[in-house]
Design a protein around this motif. Structure first.
Motif, PDB file in Angstrom:
ATOM      1  N   LYS A 259      72.834  89.101  52.463  1.00 33.98           N
ATOM      2  CA  LYS A 259      71.470  88.673  52.142  1.00 33.98           C
ATOM      3  C   LYS A 259      70.491  89.329  53.102  1.00 33.98           C
ATOM      4  O   LYS A 259      70.651  89.250  54.315  1.00 33.98           O
ATOM      5  N   GLN A 260      69.456  89.977  52.558  1.00 34.59           N
ATOM      6  CA  GLN A 260      68.460  90.671  53.365  1.00 34.59           C
ATOM      7  C   GLN A 260      67.064  90.265  52.915  1.00 34.59           C
ATOM      8  O   GLN A 260      66.836  89.968  51.736  1.00 34.59           O
ATOM      9  N   ALA A 261      66.130  90.257  53.853  1.00 38.03           N
ATOM     10  CA  ALA A 261      64.736  89.949  53.533  1.00 38.03           C
ATOM     11  C   ALA A 261      64.055  91.189  52.965  1.00 38.03           C
ATOM     12  O   ALA A 261      64.315  92.312  53.400  1.00 38.03           O
ATOM     13  N   ALA A 262      63.177  90.976  51.999  1.00 35.95           N
ATOM     14  CA  ALA A 262      62.434  92.078  51.402  1.00 35.95           C
ATOM     15  C   ALA A 262      61.341  92.552  52.347  1.00 35.95           C
ATOM     16  O   ALA A 262      61.007  91.893  53.329  1.00 35.95           O
ATOM     17  N   ASP A 263      60.772  93.711  52.054  1.00 39.03           N
ATOM     18  CA  ASP A 263      59.699  94.260  52.879  1.00 39.03           C
ATOM     19  C   ASP A 263      58.485  93.337  52.850  1.00 39.03           C
ATOM     20  O   ASP A 263      58.124  92.790  51.797  1.00 39.03           O
ATOM     21  N   GLU A 264      57.840  93.181  54.007  1.00 41.35           N
ATOM     22  CA  GLU A 264      56.704  92.276  54.131  1.00 41.35           C
ATOM     23  C   GLU A 264      55.563  92.668  53.196  1.00 41.35           C
ATOM     24  O   GLU A 264      54.929  91.817  52.567  1.00 41.35           O
ATOM     25  N   GLY A 265      55.281  93.969  53.096  1.00 38.33           N
ATOM     26  CA  GLY A 265      54.192  94.421  52.238  1.00 38.33           C
ATOM     27  C   GLY A 265      54.424  94.081  50.780  1.00 38.33           C
ATOM     28  O   GLY A 265      53.490  93.665  50.075  1.00 38.33           O
ATOM     29  N   ASP A 266      55.660  94.247  50.304  1.00 36.02           N
ATOM     30  CA  ASP A 266      55.967  93.921  48.912  1.00 36.02           C
ATOM     31  C   ASP A 266      55.840  92.426  48.670  1.00 36.02           C
ATOM     32  O   ASP A 266      55.326  91.992  47.626  1.00 36.02           O
TER      33      ASP A 266
ATOM     34  N   GLU B  39      50.331  72.688  38.057  1.00 33.36           N
ATOM     35  CA  GLU B  39      49.882  71.738  39.077  1.00 33.36           C
ATOM     36  C   GLU B  39      48.535  72.137  39.679  1.00 33.36           C
ATOM     37  O   GLU B  39      47.934  71.369  40.427  1.00 33.36           O
ATOM     38  N   ARG B  40      48.098  73.384  39.372  1.00 31.45           N
ATOM     39  CA  ARG B  40      46.836  73.934  39.870  1.00 31.45           C
ATOM     40  C   ARG B  40      46.792  73.957  41.404  1.00 31.45           C
ATOM     41  O   ARG B  40      45.750  73.715  42.020  1.00 31.45           O
ATOM     42  N   LYS B  41      47.903  74.291  42.010  1.00 29.14           N
ATOM     43  CA  LYS B  41      47.980  74.354  43.464  1.00 29.14           C
ATOM     44  C   LYS B  41      49.030  75.373  43.879  1.00 29.14           C
ATOM     45  O   LYS B  41      50.189  75.277  43.481  1.00 29.14           O
ATOM     46  N   ALA B  42      48.614  76.363  44.672  1.00 26.78           N
ATOM     47  CA  ALA B  42      49.530  77.408  45.144  1.00 26.78           C
ATOM     48  C   ALA B  42      50.186  76.983  46.453  1.00 26.78           C
ATOM     49  O   ALA B  42      49.560  76.356  47.300  1.00 26.78           O
ATOM     50  N   MET B  43      51.462  77.304  46.602  1.00 25.14           N
ATOM     51  CA  MET B  43      52.172  77.004  47.842  1.00 25.14           C
ATOM     52  C   MET B  43      51.770  77.987  48.931  1.00 25.14           C
ATOM     53  O   MET B  43      51.191  79.055  48.650  1.00 25.14           O
ATOM     54  N   LYS B  44      52.058  77.687  50.174  1.00 27.67           N
ATOM     55  CA  LYS B  44      51.742  78.565  51.291  1.00 27.67           C
ATOM     56  C   LYS B  44      52.656  79.784  51.272  1.00 27.67           C
ATOM     57  O   LYS B  44      53.757  79.754  50.734  1.00 27.67           O
ATOM     58  N   TYR B  45      52.167  80.858  51.900  1.00 26.06           N
ATOM     59  CA  TYR B  45      52.924  82.118  51.886  1.00 26.06           C
ATOM     60  C   TYR B  45      54.289  81.969  52.542  1.00 26.06           C
ATOM     61  O   TYR B  45      55.278  82.529  52.057  1.00 26.06           O
ATOM     62  N   SER B  46      54.373  81.238  53.651  1.00 24.93           N
ATOM     63  CA  SER B  46      55.653  81.083  54.353  1.00 24.93           C
ATOM     64  C   SER B  46      56.708  80.451  53.456  1.00 24.93           C
ATOM     65  O   SER B  46      57.883  80.868  53.478  1.00 24.93           O
ATOM     66  N   GLU B  47      56.322  79.484  52.644  1.00 28.55           N
ATOM     67  CA  GLU B  47      57.262  78.853  51.717  1.00 28.55           C
ATOM     68  C   GLU B  47      57.612  79.798  50.579  1.00 28.55           C
ATOM     69  O   GLU B  47      58.771  79.881  50.159  1.00 28.55           O
ATOM     70  N   PHE B  48      56.612  80.519  50.089  1.00 26.24           N
ATOM     71  CA  PHE B  48      56.838  81.507  49.023  1.00 26.24           C
ATOM     72  C   PHE B  48      57.825  82.567  49.468  1.00 26.24           C
ATOM     73  O   PHE B  48      58.736  82.943  48.719  1.00 26.24           O
ATOM     74  N   ARG B  49      57.668  83.050  50.709  1.00 23.84           N
ATOM     75  CA  ARG B  49      58.552  84.098  51.214  1.00 23.84           C
ATOM     76  C   ARG B  49      60.009  83.644  51.253  1.00 23.84           C
ATOM     77  O   ARG B  49      60.912  84.404  50.903  1.00 23.84           O
ATOM     78  N   LYS B  50      60.241  82.398  51.647  1.00 28.25           N
ATOM     79  CA  LYS B  50      61.606  81.882  51.707  1.00 28.25           C
ATOM     80  C   LYS B  50      62.227  81.798  50.321  1.00 28.25           C
ATOM     81  O   LYS B  50      63.408  82.100  50.151  1.00 28.25           O
ATOM     82  N   LYS B  51      61.450  81.432  49.321  1.00 31.32           N
ATOM     83  CA  LYS B  51      61.981  81.227  47.990  1.00 31.32           C
ATOM     84  C   LYS B  51      62.136  82.520  47.197  1.00 31.32           C
ATOM     85  O   LYS B  51      63.037  82.643  46.370  1.00 31.32           O
ATOM     86  N   VAL B  52      61.242  83.487  47.430  1.00 34.31           N
ATOM     87  CA  VAL B  52      61.205  84.688  46.592  1.00 34.31           C
ATOM     88  C   VAL B  52      61.686  85.947  47.315  1.00 34.31           C
ATOM     89  O   VAL B  52      62.331  86.813  46.718  1.00 34.31           O
ATOM     90  N   CYS B  53      61.411  86.042  48.623  1.00 37.19           N
ATOM     91  CA  CYS B  53      61.608  87.305  49.337  1.00 37.19           C
ATOM     92  C   CYS B  53      62.776  87.288  50.321  1.00 37.19           C
ATOM     93  O   CYS B  53      62.864  88.141  51.205  1.00 37.19           O
ATOM     94  N   GLY B  54      63.631  86.328  50.226  1.00 40.83           N
ATOM     95  CA  GLY B  54      64.828  86.299  51.075  1.00 40.83           C
ATOM     96  C   GLY B  54      64.558  85.998  52.528  1.00 40.83           C
ATOM     97  O   GLY B  54      65.280  86.483  53.393  1.00 40.83           O
ATOM     98  N   GLY B  55      63.561  85.256  52.820  1.00 39.02           N
ATOM     99  CA  GLY B  55      63.319  84.910  54.236  1.00 39.02           C
ATOM    100  C   GLY B  55      61.883  84.722  54.553  1.00 39.02           C
ATOM    101  O   GLY B  55      61.515  84.507  55.681  1.00 39.02           O
TER     102      GLY B  55
END
Length: 278
Positions: free
Chosen positions: A197-204, A262-278
């Motif tokens: 398991k690897q984290a995706a690039d931050e820019g992507d 829900e008309r509410k976006a999650m924070k980036y840190s949570e998004f990164r864990k769920k979508v970008c591998g870390g």
């Protein structure tokens, strides 16, 4: 209906980053019967076309090599030769290569033994069009060698030199990382499968979050696909990133639709864990 433009400010173009274009001003006549939107779009494209690839400091059109001065120049065509755009590569003022209907740029010069290997990019123009790349190997007392053109999934590359070998990281394609190796005029392509398991690039990841996920939630059209909010440019980038196994685009789709409802976006840190591998 006459209008007068004095300044054009541009955001969102991959080849134009936060550009502010001051006009003279420019008087423009619009026909209201044809439609304001189409006129505005046409006008913007006409104004941006000479700016996006202007020979300014953002383009490298000259480079010093151990074999002399390398330069890219537009070739003036007369009526007998026909219309078109021809760009030539000159070494010490002598033409060594030419290409038509494309913009050229010198990316980097590599020293290999007695030769010089020059990495160049080319782009036919247009918003969001990815660069292609090729090598020209300059040889003392011999004709230069021009490599085949190669592409990366996103148009972005990184390079590393090991002696006379040059490695070009082309990014992911169909789940595998592609590395092109150039040596002595020959190109080979290696494909590497990710290990663990690897984290995706931050820019992507930030691009997916801000330009796809947040934009989709903000737009509020929850019945659409997340990548459709930004138009064809977003669709293209979304499809390119779909080749990267480190990104979970299925989770992105589910998260975006749920957050939209829900008309509410999650924070980036949570998004990164769920979508970008870390």
């Amino acid at each position: 209906m006459p209008i007068q433009l004095e300044r054009l400010k541009v955001h969102g173009f991959r080849s134009l980053r936060d550009v502010v274009l001051w006009l003279r001003p420019l008087d423009v006549i619009l026909d209201p019967q044809v439609g304001k939107a189409m006129h505005c779009l046409t006008l913007i494209l006409l104004l941006l076309s000479p700016v996006a690839f202007a020979s300014g400091p953002e383009l490298s059109l000259e480079a010093d090599t151990r074999l002399g001065k390398l330069r890219i120049k537009d070739l003036d065509l007369n009526e007998e030769e026909g219309p078109g755009v021809v760009r030539v590569v000159l070494l010490n003022g002598e033409e060594i290569h030419r290409r038509e209907y494309t913009h050229l740029e010198i990316v980097k010069v590599f020293h290999v033994k007695d030769d010089e290997v020059v990495l160049l990019s080319e782009n036919p123009g247009g918003s969001g069009t990815n660069d292609s790349h090729f090598f020209i190997q300059l040889r003392k007392g011999a004709a230069p060698v021009v490599s085949k053109t190669f592409d990366s999934q996103k148009g972005e590359i990184s390079t590393k030199q090991n002696g006379d070998s040059i490695e070009v990281d082309l990014g992911y394609h169909e789940g595998k990382r592609q590395v092109l190796v150039y040596q002595n005029g020959k190109q080979t392509l290696r494909e590497l499968s990710p290990k663990g398991k690897q984290a995706a690039d931050e820019g992507d990841c930030k691009h997916l979050y801000g330009d796809v996920y947040e934009a989709f939630v903000r737009e509020g059209h929850c019945d659409l696909a997340p990548e459709d909010v930004g138009g064809m440019s977003t669709v293209r980038v979304y499809n390119e990133l779909g080749h990267d196994p480190r990104l979970d685009l299925k989770s992105l789709d589910d998260l975006a639709r749920r957050s939209c409802e829900e008309r509410k976006a999650m924070k980036y840190s949570e998004f990164r864990k769920k979508v970008c591998g870390g």
